[in-house]
Design a protein around this motif. Structure first.
Motif, PDB file in Angstrom:
ATOM      1  N   ARG A 100       0.810  -1.362   0.062  1.00  0.00           N
ATOM      2  CA  ARG A 100       0.073   0.000  -0.098  1.00  0.00           C
ATOM      3  C   ARG A 100       0.819   1.319  -0.164  1.00  0.00           C
ATOM      4  O   ARG A 100       0.364   2.227   0.056  1.00  0.00           O
ATOM      5  N   HIS A 121      -7.351  -1.796   9.285  1.00  0.00           N
ATOM      6  CA  HIS A 121      -7.835  -2.356   7.990  1.00  0.00           C
ATOM      7  C   HIS A 121      -7.687  -4.108   8.220  1.00  0.00           C
ATOM      8  O   HIS A 121      -6.959  -4.661   9.049  1.00  0.00           O
ATOM      9  N   LYS A 282      -9.271   3.661 -11.138  1.00  0.00           N
ATOM     10  CA  LYS A 282      -9.201   3.627  -9.481  1.00  0.00           C
ATOM     11  C   LYS A 282     -10.752   3.359  -9.194  1.00  0.00           C
ATOM     12  O   LYS A 282     -11.507   4.019  -9.637  1.00  0.00           O
ATOM     13  N   SER A 284     -13.309   3.052  -6.071  1.00  0.00           N
ATOM     14  CA  SER A 284     -13.907   3.046  -4.608  1.00  0.00           C
ATOM     15  C   SER A 284     -15.165   2.410  -4.443  1.00  0.00           C
ATOM     16  O   SER A 284     -15.984   2.638  -5.254  1.00  0.00           O
ATOM     17  N   ARG A 286     -18.373   1.089  -1.581  1.00  0.00           N
ATOM     18  CA  ARG A 286     -18.870   1.396  -0.294  1.00  0.00           C
ATOM     19  C   ARG A 286     -20.156   0.620  -0.178  1.00  0.00           C
ATOM     20  O   ARG A 286     -20.972   0.345  -1.019  1.00  0.00           O
ATOM     21  N   GLY A 304      -8.872  -3.524  -1.254  1.00  0.00           N
ATOM     22  CA  GLY A 304      -9.148  -4.326  -0.102  1.00  0.00           C
ATOM     23  C   GLY A 304      -9.537  -3.105   0.936  1.00  0.00           C
ATOM     24  O   GLY A 304      -9.845  -1.945   0.207  1.00  0.00           O
TER      25      GLY A 304
HETATM   26  P1  5GP Z   1     -11.215   4.941  -0.859  1.00  0.00           P
HETATM   27  O1  5GP Z   1     -12.264   4.367  -1.673  1.00  0.00           O
HETATM   28  O2  5GP Z   1     -11.596   6.273   0.146  1.00  0.00           O
HETATM   29  O3  5GP Z   1      -9.817   5.270  -1.516  1.00  0.00           O
HETATM   30  O4  5GP Z   1     -10.653   3.927   0.419  1.00  0.00           O
HETATM   31  C1  5GP Z   1     -11.614   3.071   1.045  1.00  0.00           C
HETATM   32  C2  5GP Z   1     -10.624   2.309   1.989  1.00  0.00           C
HETATM   33  O5  5GP Z   1     -10.106   1.284   1.418  1.00  0.00           O
HETATM   34  C3  5GP Z   1      -9.527   3.156   2.662  1.00  0.00           C
HETATM   35  O6  5GP Z   1      -9.460   2.419   4.049  1.00  0.00           O
HETATM   36  C4  5GP Z   1      -8.551   2.652   1.914  1.00  0.00           C
HETATM   37  O7  5GP Z   1      -7.370   2.857   2.656  1.00  0.00           O
HETATM   38  C5  5GP Z   1      -8.897   1.499   1.275  1.00  0.00           C
HETATM   39  N1  5GP Z   1      -8.122   1.334   0.037  1.00  0.00           N
HETATM   40  C6  5GP Z   1      -8.409   2.187  -0.943  1.00  0.00           C
HETATM   41  N2  5GP Z   1      -7.659   1.965  -2.182  1.00  0.00           N
HETATM   42  C7  5GP Z   1      -7.056   0.744  -1.876  1.00  0.00           C
HETATM   43  C8  5GP Z   1      -6.151  -0.467  -2.639  1.00  0.00           C
HETATM   44  O8  5GP Z   1      -6.330  -0.020  -3.760  1.00  0.00           O
HETATM   45  N3  5GP Z   1      -5.897  -1.335  -2.042  1.00  0.00           N
HETATM   46  C9  5GP Z   1      -6.085  -1.802  -0.663  1.00  0.00           C
HETATM   47  N4  5GP Z   1      -5.548  -2.808   0.108  1.00  0.00           N
HETATM   48  N5  5GP Z   1      -7.014  -1.040   0.032  1.00  0.00           N
HETATM   49  C10 5GP Z   1      -7.621   0.416  -0.629  1.00  0.00           C
END
Ligand code: 5GP
Ligand code: MN
Length: 338
Positions: A100, A121, A282, A284, A286, A304
């Motif tokens: 990460r 996490h 990229k 995200s 939820r 993850g």
């Molecule tokens: P966000 O969608 O806001 O970027 O991330 C949501 C959650 O997923 C956060 O806790 C972030 O640290 C984790 N996260 C985001 N991108 C990745 C990724 O590419 N790999 C992993 N393992 N976790 C991620």
């Protein structure tokens, strides 16, 4: 983290040390808040503490106390490598795997420093001598508060530390809304306000920094939003061309994915953002309730996170990524179908 670990860490920190503190790539409010909060605390113990972020973070975090001291690995690699080599202790905060932190991972893995992980996490890797992992925690900032508490040092929490920790708890809980927010979280928030965190000012600094262009980009994202009612799913796409049209800057799409989840009857939301620079989409994700986006992201998008918030990526183009996403929904029909 047991009593023995705390005793050993106390011993370790009883004399001044050279310390590096690292947040994850594309750091968010919790990553920057927890590293800065810990840095301010360690400096009070006469340690030399430096934060090295893998890369830059959004402007809305750039008011935080001593934020300008944070080094960025992708911009100052040589200085950062020298610090990593001389470090006696490396704290890794708000991530569970050296994958990460991008290019920095190798330097940390080979460093002889004692490593301490503080993170919430799921499925943490086992690279640190001391691992404080608790997936039930709202945020890494809440854990840094607990860490300082376990060391018997809450009396050292000043306005700077309190402001940093408040910020990360606030951003990772969606302003204290998500199910990870407990009565303990609120008690800690209360103590941080007592220590000088200015809650209303912090909310304004984080939330009320919209640019006109970001508002326009949000408008585009919302008009791109699609729903798949039979799977209680909503998703948004943003192409690189659309980002360019609205002069996209880091952090501009923060929170957009939540609009999908706010629709009545929707329990799963995604956003797919094209990045020509990284040559990926990229992602995200939820969710609400028990549906684990951590599991879905690990299984299909090399990512993850947590049960209700995760991220990942895709090497396919935007259209093929969305097609893949739609094609895997039937695998989750048990959770997603109404
Ligand atoms: P966000 O969608 O806001 O970027 O991330 C949501 C959650 O997923 C956060 O806790 C972030 O640290 C984790 N996260 C985001 N991108 C990745 C990724 O590419 N790999 C992993 N393992 N976790 C991620
Ligand atoms: Mn976090």
């Amino acid at each position: 983290m047991n009593k023995e670990d705390i005793k050993n860490i106390k011993e370790l920190l009883s004399s001044p040390k050279e310390i590096v503190i690292i947040p994850h790539k594309n750091p968010d409010g919790d990553a920057i808040g927890s590293t800065l909060g810990l840095m301010h605390y360690l400096k009070k113990g006469n340690h030399k503490a430096t934060i090295i972020a893998p890369n830059d973070y959004p402007d809305f975090l750039k008011w935080m106390p001593s934020e300008d001291s944070i080094l960025k690995y992708d911009q100052q690699k040589d200085d950062c490598d020298a610090l990593l080599i001389s470090a006696e202790i490396i704290f890794t905060l708000d991530f569970n795997s050296l994958g990460r932190i991008g290019d920095m991972g190798d330097a940390v893995a080979t460093s002889e420093a004692i490593k301490i992980m503080i993170d919430h996490h799921q499925q943490p890797d086992d690279y640190a001598q001391f691992t404080y992992s608790d997936v039930s925690m709202s945020s890494t900032c809440e854990m840094v508060y607990n860490f300082i508490d376990m060391l018997g040092d809450t009396n050292k929490i000043d306005e700077d530390i309190a402001s940093c920790l408040y910020t990360g708890i606030m951003t990772d809980t969606g302003s204290f809304r998500f199910s990870s927010t407990t009565s303990e979280t609120h008690k800690i928030i209360g103590k941080l306000i007592e220590k000088g965190a200015n809650n209303s000012q912090i909310h304004n600094s984080i939330m009320d920094t919209n640019s006109y262009e970001r508002m326009q980009l949000l408008g585009r994202a919302l008009s791109n939003l699609k729903i798949i009612p039979e799977y209680r799913t909503a998703y948004i796409t943003l192409s690189q061309e659309e980002l360019n049209t609205y002069n996209y800057k880091k952090g501009d799409t923060e929170g957009f994915v939540n609009y999908g989840l706010s629709l009545k009857g929707i329990i799963f939301a995604a956003i797919f953002i094209e990045s020509h620079q990284d040559n990926i989409i990229k992602i995200s994700l939820r969710s609400k309730g028990d549906f684990s986006v951590n599991e879905l992201s690990r299984s299909h998008f090399e990512g993850g996170g947590h049960t209700n918030a995760a991220g990942g990526k895709s090497d396919l183009n935007l259209k093929d990524t969305v097609d893949k996403f739609i094609s895997i929904l039937p695998n989750y029909k048990k959770d997603l179908k109404a």
